[in-house]
Motif scaffolding. Structure first.
Motif, PDB file in Angstrom:
ATOM      1  N   LEU A   1       0.840  -1.206   0.000  1.00  0.00           N
ATOM      2  CA  LEU A   1       0.000   0.000   0.000  1.00  0.00           C
ATOM      3  C   LEU A   1       0.872   1.253   0.000  1.00  0.00           C
ATOM      4  O   LEU A   1       0.597   2.206  -0.746  1.00  0.00           O
ATOM      5  CB  LEU A   1      -0.933  -0.014   1.212  1.00  0.00           C
ATOM      6  CG  LEU A   1      -2.087  -1.004   1.146  1.00  0.00           C
ATOM      7  CD1 LEU A   1      -2.760  -1.126   2.508  1.00  0.00           C
ATOM      8  CD2 LEU A   1      -3.099  -0.611   0.082  1.00  0.00           C
ATOM      9  N   ALA A   2       1.919   1.257   0.817  1.00  0.00           N
ATOM     10  CA  ALA A   2       2.828   2.408   0.846  1.00  0.00           C
ATOM     11  C   ALA A   2       3.497   2.600  -0.512  1.00  0.00           C
ATOM     12  O   ALA A   2       3.631   3.733  -1.002  1.00  0.00           O
ATOM     13  CB  ALA A   2       3.870   2.225   1.942  1.00  0.00           C
ATOM     14  N   ARG A   3       3.908   1.507  -1.120  1.00  0.00           N
ATOM     15  CA  ARG A   3       4.540   1.573  -2.443  1.00  0.00           C
ATOM     16  C   ARG A   3       3.550   2.148  -3.464  1.00  0.00           C
ATOM     17  O   ARG A   3       3.896   2.992  -4.284  1.00  0.00           O
ATOM     18  CB  ARG A   3       5.005   0.186  -2.871  1.00  0.00           C
ATOM     19  CG  ARG A   3       5.648   0.170  -4.255  1.00  0.00           C
ATOM     20  CD  ARG A   3       6.156  -1.206  -4.630  1.00  0.00           C
ATOM     21  NE  ARG A   3       7.424  -1.416  -3.947  1.00  0.00           N
ATOM     22  CZ  ARG A   3       7.693  -2.450  -3.158  1.00  0.00           C
ATOM     23  NH1 ARG A   3       6.818  -3.393  -2.971  1.00  0.00           N
ATOM     24  NH2 ARG A   3       8.863  -2.570  -2.575  1.00  0.00           N
ATOM     25  N   PHE A   4       2.310   1.688  -3.399  1.00  0.00           N
ATOM     26  CA  PHE A   4       1.294   2.169  -4.335  1.00  0.00           C
ATOM     27  C   PHE A   4       1.083   3.670  -4.168  1.00  0.00           C
ATOM     28  O   PHE A   4       1.069   4.417  -5.150  1.00  0.00           O
ATOM     29  CB  PHE A   4      -0.023   1.420  -4.120  1.00  0.00           C
ATOM     30  CG  PHE A   4      -1.037   1.714  -5.189  1.00  0.00           C
ATOM     31  CD1 PHE A   4      -1.141   0.897  -6.295  1.00  0.00           C
ATOM     32  CD2 PHE A   4      -1.875   2.810  -5.097  1.00  0.00           C
ATOM     33  CE1 PHE A   4      -2.062   1.163  -7.294  1.00  0.00           C
ATOM     34  CE2 PHE A   4      -2.794   3.097  -6.083  1.00  0.00           C
ATOM     35  CZ  PHE A   4      -2.892   2.266  -7.186  1.00  0.00           C
ATOM     36  N   VAL A   5       0.916   4.118  -2.924  1.00  0.00           N
ATOM     37  CA  VAL A   5       0.690   5.539  -2.660  1.00  0.00           C
ATOM     38  C   VAL A   5       1.852   6.374  -3.183  1.00  0.00           C
ATOM     39  O   VAL A   5       1.658   7.429  -3.787  1.00  0.00           O
ATOM     40  CB  VAL A   5       0.457   5.782  -1.150  1.00  0.00           C
ATOM     41  CG1 VAL A   5       0.473   7.266  -0.815  1.00  0.00           C
ATOM     42  CG2 VAL A   5      -0.867   5.138  -0.709  1.00  0.00           C
ATOM     43  N   GLU A   6       3.070   5.878  -2.965  1.00  0.00           N
ATOM     44  CA  GLU A   6       4.262   6.613  -3.389  1.00  0.00           C
ATOM     45  C   GLU A   6       4.401   6.655  -4.911  1.00  0.00           C
ATOM     46  O   GLU A   6       4.702   7.701  -5.491  1.00  0.00           O
ATOM     47  CB  GLU A   6       5.493   5.937  -2.783  1.00  0.00           C
ATOM     48  CG  GLU A   6       6.794   6.622  -3.113  1.00  0.00           C
ATOM     49  CD  GLU A   6       7.975   5.889  -2.493  1.00  0.00           C
ATOM     50  OE1 GLU A   6       8.918   5.581  -3.244  1.00  0.00           O
ATOM     51  OE2 GLU A   6       7.939   5.614  -1.280  1.00  0.00           O
ATOM     52  N   ARG A   7       4.176   5.546  -5.562  1.00  0.00           N
ATOM     53  CA  ARG A   7       4.446   5.449  -7.004  1.00  0.00           C
ATOM     54  C   ARG A   7       3.323   5.970  -7.888  1.00  0.00           C
ATOM     55  O   ARG A   7       3.576   6.385  -9.019  1.00  0.00           O
ATOM     56  CB  ARG A   7       4.718   3.995  -7.392  1.00  0.00           C
ATOM     57  CG  ARG A   7       6.044   3.520  -6.927  1.00  0.00           C
ATOM     58  CD  ARG A   7       6.370   2.176  -7.502  1.00  0.00           C
ATOM     59  NE  ARG A   7       7.676   1.743  -7.001  1.00  0.00           N
ATOM     60  CZ  ARG A   7       8.179   0.570  -7.201  1.00  0.00           C
ATOM     61  NH1 ARG A   7       7.518  -0.328  -7.894  1.00  0.00           N
ATOM     62  NH2 ARG A   7       9.365   0.257  -6.712  1.00  0.00           N
ATOM     63  N   TYR A   8       2.085   5.899  -7.419  1.00  0.00           N
ATOM     64  CA  TYR A   8       0.953   6.193  -8.298  1.00  0.00           C
ATOM     65  C   TYR A   8       0.164   7.396  -7.824  1.00  0.00           C
ATOM     66  O   TYR A   8      -1.066   7.413  -7.908  1.00  0.00           O
ATOM     67  CB  TYR A   8       0.083   4.952  -8.453  1.00  0.00           C
ATOM     68  CG  TYR A   8       0.870   3.787  -8.996  1.00  0.00           C
ATOM     69  CD1 TYR A   8       1.353   3.807 -10.300  1.00  0.00           C
ATOM     70  CD2 TYR A   8       1.186   2.703  -8.200  1.00  0.00           C
ATOM     71  CE1 TYR A   8       2.112   2.756 -10.798  1.00  0.00           C
ATOM     72  CE2 TYR A   8       1.941   1.643  -8.690  1.00  0.00           C
ATOM     73  CZ  TYR A   8       2.394   1.679  -9.983  1.00  0.00           C
ATOM     74  OH  TYR A   8       3.153   0.646 -10.472  1.00  0.00           O
ATOM     75  N   GLN A   9       0.863   8.413  -7.338  1.00  0.00           N
ATOM     76  CA  GLN A   9       0.198   9.650  -6.936  1.00  0.00           C
ATOM     77  C   GLN A   9      -0.574  10.196  -8.118  1.00  0.00           C
ATOM     78  O   GLN A   9      -0.089  10.179  -9.239  1.00  0.00           O
ATOM     79  CB  GLN A   9       1.222  10.660  -6.453  1.00  0.00           C
ATOM     80  CG  GLN A   9       1.908  10.234  -5.188  1.00  0.00           C
ATOM     81  CD  GLN A   9       3.010  11.191  -4.767  1.00  0.00           C
ATOM     82  OE1 GLN A   9       3.202  12.238  -5.370  1.00  0.00           O
ATOM     83  NE2 GLN A   9       3.747  10.828  -3.743  1.00  0.00           N
TER      84      GLN A   9
END
Length: 89
Positions: A52-60
């Motif tokens: 989830l953290a990776r998603f939030v960071e990469r797909y702003q």
């Protein structure tokens, strides 16, 4: 996941994300979404927080980012003693 072979599904999602040459941005996003779904289904909250953290960071800017950020926040509130969302469990 339809085959109920979760370890194989995880391996394939990670393979897509780490492919050389790189998979398309859409394929990478789908692989991350697949990992999020998989970890949610298996109850692997440590790995779920990482993805989830990776998603939030990469797909702003993605319409799905707000939901991922909300879920990550809720998971952190449930377990305030957990490590950084990047530490795998």
């Amino acid at each position: 996941m339809r085959l109920k072979r979760y370890d194989e599904a995880e391996r394939l999602y990670l393979e897509i994300r780490n492919a050389e040459p790189a998979a398309s941005p859409l394929e990478q996003m789908r692989a991350t979404n697949g990992l999020i779904d998989l970890y949610r289904k298996l109850g692997r909250t440590g790995r779920l927080k990482v993805e989830l953290a990776r998603f939030v960071e990469r797909y702003q800017g993605s319409p799905l980012t707000a939901g991922a950020a909300r879920e990550l926040k809720e998971l952190k509130e449930i377990d305030p003693t957990s490590e950084s969302p990047r530490s795998p469990t």
